[in-house]
Write a protein that holds these residues in place. Sequence first.
Motif, PDB file in Angstrom:
ATOM      1  N   GLY A 220      42.827  28.504   6.287  1.00 49.00           N
ATOM      2  CA  GLY A 220      43.523  27.231   6.132  1.00 49.00           C
ATOM      3  C   GLY A 220      43.721  26.812   4.701  1.00 49.00           C
ATOM      4  N   ASP A 221      43.002  27.450   3.767  1.00 52.52           N
ATOM      5  CA  ASP A 221      43.148  27.098   2.352  1.00 52.52           C
ATOM      6  C   ASP A 221      44.516  27.527   1.828  1.00 52.52           C
ATOM      7  N   ARG A 222      45.040  26.736   0.913  1.00 50.31           N
ATOM      8  CA  ARG A 222      46.258  27.054   0.174  1.00 50.31           C
ATOM      9  C   ARG A 222      45.941  26.862  -1.303  1.00 50.31           C
ATOM     10  N   LYS A 223      46.184  27.888  -2.108  1.00 49.54           N
ATOM     11  CA  LYS A 223      45.856  27.803  -3.529  1.00 49.54           C
ATOM     12  C   LYS A 223      46.977  28.400  -4.354  1.00 49.54           C
ATOM     13  N   ARG A 224      47.059  27.943  -5.591  1.00 49.86           N
ATOM     14  CA  ARG A 224      47.916  28.550  -6.596  1.00 49.86           C
ATOM     15  C   ARG A 224      46.990  29.128  -7.660  1.00 49.86           C
ATOM     16  N   ILE A 225      47.027  30.460  -7.828  1.00 46.49           N
ATOM     17  CA  ILE A 225      46.196  31.133  -8.824  1.00 46.49           C
ATOM     18  C   ILE A 225      47.150  31.840  -9.780  1.00 46.49           C
ATOM     19  N   GLY A 226      47.381  31.245 -10.936  1.00 46.93           N
ATOM     20  CA  GLY A 226      48.390  31.782 -11.837  1.00 46.93           C
ATOM     21  C   GLY A 226      49.748  31.750 -11.165  1.00 46.93           C
ATOM     22  N   ASN A 227      50.429  32.914 -11.110  1.00 45.79           N
ATOM     23  CA  ASN A 227      51.739  32.978 -10.463  1.00 45.79           C
ATOM     24  C   ASN A 227      51.645  33.377  -8.993  1.00 45.79           C
ATOM     25  N   LEU A 228      50.424  33.381  -8.454  1.00 46.37           N
ATOM     26  CA  LEU A 228      50.190  33.779  -7.071  1.00 46.37           C
ATOM     27  C   LEU A 228      50.053  32.563  -6.168  1.00 46.37           C
ATOM     28  N   GLU A 229      50.800  32.571  -5.073  1.00 51.76           N
ATOM     29  CA  GLU A 229      50.657  31.571  -4.015  1.00 51.76           C
ATOM     30  C   GLU A 229      49.803  32.183  -2.911  1.00 51.76           C
ATOM     31  N   LEU A 230      48.645  31.601  -2.647  1.00 52.63           N
ATOM     32  CA  LEU A 230      47.694  32.174  -1.694  1.00 52.63           C
ATOM     33  C   LEU A 230      47.593  31.318  -0.439  1.00 52.63           C
ATOM     34  N   HIS A 231      47.799  31.957   0.719  1.00 50.92           N
ATOM     35  CA  HIS A 231      47.567  31.337   2.020  1.00 50.92           C
ATOM     36  C   HIS A 231      46.437  32.111   2.701  1.00 50.92           C
ATOM     37  N   VAL A 232      45.365  31.441   3.033  1.00 55.90           N
ATOM     38  CA  VAL A 232      44.219  32.096   3.663  1.00 55.90           C
ATOM     39  C   VAL A 232      44.289  31.869   5.174  1.00 55.90           C
ATOM     40  N   MET A 233      44.159  32.962   5.930  1.00 58.42           N
ATOM     41  CA  MET A 233      44.291  32.901   7.379  1.00 58.42           C
ATOM     42  C   MET A 233      43.051  33.466   8.066  1.00 58.42           C
ATOM     43  N   ARG A 234      42.937  33.185   9.343  1.00 58.48           N
ATOM     44  CA  ARG A 234      41.845  33.728  10.139  1.00 58.48           C
ATOM     45  C   ARG A 234      42.090  35.207  10.457  1.00 58.48           C
ATOM     46  N   ALA A 235      41.005  35.930  10.677  1.00 56.00           N
ATOM     47  CA  ALA A 235      41.059  37.276  11.231  1.00 56.00           C
ATOM     48  C   ALA A 235      39.998  37.376  12.312  1.00 56.00           C
ATOM     49  N   ALA A 236      40.184  38.315  13.227  1.00 56.07           N
ATOM     50  CA  ALA A 236      39.239  38.496  14.335  1.00 56.07           C
ATOM     51  C   ALA A 236      38.829  39.959  14.388  1.00 56.07           C
ATOM     52  N   HIS A 237      37.651  40.242  13.867  1.00 56.85           N
ATOM     53  CA  HIS A 237      37.177  41.633  13.765  1.00 56.85           C
ATOM     54  C   HIS A 237      36.127  41.895  14.841  1.00 56.85           C
ATOM     55  N   GLU A 238      36.214  41.969  15.947  1.00 57.59           N
ATOM     56  CA  GLU A 238      37.003  41.816  17.115  1.00 57.59           C
ATOM     57  C   GLU A 238      36.975  40.402  17.641  1.00 57.59           C
ATOM     58  N   THR A 239      36.204  39.524  17.042  1.00 56.94           N
ATOM     59  CA  THR A 239      36.187  38.121  17.435  1.00 56.94           C
ATOM     60  C   THR A 239      36.382  37.259  16.198  1.00 56.94           C
ATOM     61  N   VAL A 240      36.800  36.016  16.416  1.00 54.59           N
ATOM     62  CA  VAL A 240      36.869  35.042  15.327  1.00 54.59           C
ATOM     63  C   VAL A 240      35.461  34.481  15.146  1.00 54.59           C
ATOM     64  N   GLU A 241      34.809  34.840  14.044  1.00 53.54           N
ATOM     65  CA  GLU A 241      33.420  34.449  13.826  1.00 53.54           C
ATOM     66  C   GLU A 241      33.318  33.423  12.700  1.00 53.54           C
ATOM     67  N   ARG A 242      32.396  32.472  12.892  1.00 57.59           N
ATOM     68  CA  ARG A 242      32.117  31.467  11.866  1.00 57.59           C
ATOM     69  C   ARG A 242      30.629  31.484  11.527  1.00 57.59           C
ATOM     70  N   ASP A 243      30.298  31.041  10.320  1.00 55.67           N
ATOM     71  CA  ASP A 243      28.889  30.908   9.969  1.00 55.67           C
ATOM     72  C   ASP A 243      28.364  29.563  10.445  1.00 55.67           C
ATOM     73  N   ASP A 244      27.124  29.248  10.119  1.00 62.75           N
ATOM     74  CA  ASP A 244      26.509  28.007  10.593  1.00 62.75           C
ATOM     75  C   ASP A 244      27.210  26.762  10.064  1.00 62.75           C
ATOM     76  N   ASN A 245      27.976  26.928   8.988  1.00 62.52           N
ATOM     77  CA  ASN A 245      28.720  25.796   8.418  1.00 62.52           C
ATOM     78  C   ASN A 245      30.176  25.759   8.883  1.00 62.52           C
ATOM     79  N   GLY A 246      30.518  26.601   9.854  1.00 58.96           N
ATOM     80  CA  GLY A 246      31.865  26.605  10.401  1.00 58.96           C
ATOM     81  C   GLY A 246      32.877  27.381   9.597  1.00 58.96           C
ATOM     82  N   ARG A 247      32.438  28.125   8.590  1.00 61.81           N
ATOM     83  CA  ARG A 247      33.364  28.894   7.751  1.00 61.81           C
ATOM     84  C   ARG A 247      33.607  30.279   8.357  1.00 61.81           C
ATOM     85  N   HIS A 248      34.822  30.756   8.243  1.00 63.19           N
ATOM     86  CA  HIS A 248      35.215  32.005   8.889  1.00 63.19           C
ATOM     87  C   HIS A 248      34.683  33.217   8.118  1.00 63.19           C
ATOM     88  N   ARG A 249      34.117  34.167   8.869  1.00 62.57           N
ATOM     89  CA  ARG A 249      33.556  35.366   8.248  1.00 62.57           C
ATOM     90  C   ARG A 249      34.628  36.405   7.919  1.00 62.57           C
TER      91      ARG A 249
END
Length: 284
Positions: A138-167
């Motif tokens: 869900g993060d969107r960042k501008r790093i220099g001339n790069l536009e970054l969109h961060v998305m979920r992946a499911a390796h084979e499941t969508v996993e989160r840590d204890d703080n709800g952040r995606h692994r």
Amino acid sequence: MVTLRTIPFDERLAGKLAKGPGDGVSLHWLGQAGFVIDAHGRRIVIDPYLSDSLAVKYRDTAFSHQRMASAPLTADQLGPVDLVFCTHHHTDHMDGETLNLLASRLPRLNFVVPAASHELAQQRIGVDAGRLIEVDAGDRKRIGNLELHVMRAAHETVERDDNGRHRFLGYGLGFGNVRIFHSGDTISFDGQDKEIKAFAPDLALLPVNGRSEILRTSGFAGNMTLAEAIALCDRCGIGAMIAHHYGMFAFNTITPDEIDNAAEQAPVTLHRARYGIEFRLDDA
């Protein structure tokens, strides 16, 4: 309109990269899910596994991690690097031996890593927190001339840590009018198409080694099959795909012929990741 060309070359990849990034946008495969992306004078490296650390870890086990082919170069031969991405914590994507060498050689180099794996990233890379750019889906960042969109992946499941952040993460990388999606290790999952379509990539870098119950029960999570990866591109309107995550470990791969044969009938432009090829993206 963005088009993808394949440009063969005979020289060693180390020599080609030593010249530094040029104009435009081009990619070189490092094996498994690893790529070098040169974009408008900056160099990005994603998921470089250039050591034999897994062969050592799994020596004399049922699942040998001996390389099917030698690494195309060493970490010291990547030339000038401006930014490194790791999609998740598995060693063939976050390899301490490779990343530590890069961090030592380039003391100003930063590493984009899942926030869920920040402690492990610090330990493996051997850097303080100030050199990590921690991200989550869900993060969107501008790093220099790069536009970054961060998305979920499911390796084979969508996993989160204890703080709800995606692994497991995928990255949308925007370089002006050229947009590249590196899915990380993933299968298809509910909501994935919507996230990808919102980024509207021109090119997808997708794993195609598939999955099996035997590997799953032995602790090795799987990925999309080749057919599933092609279907994902078709559903999301992605015109070109490079199939990767094959040809590294004999117990977890598909054959090059399977990819080449599928390319003849695929509804998208399908290329197999290969050494000795520059993948060039042209913005017409």
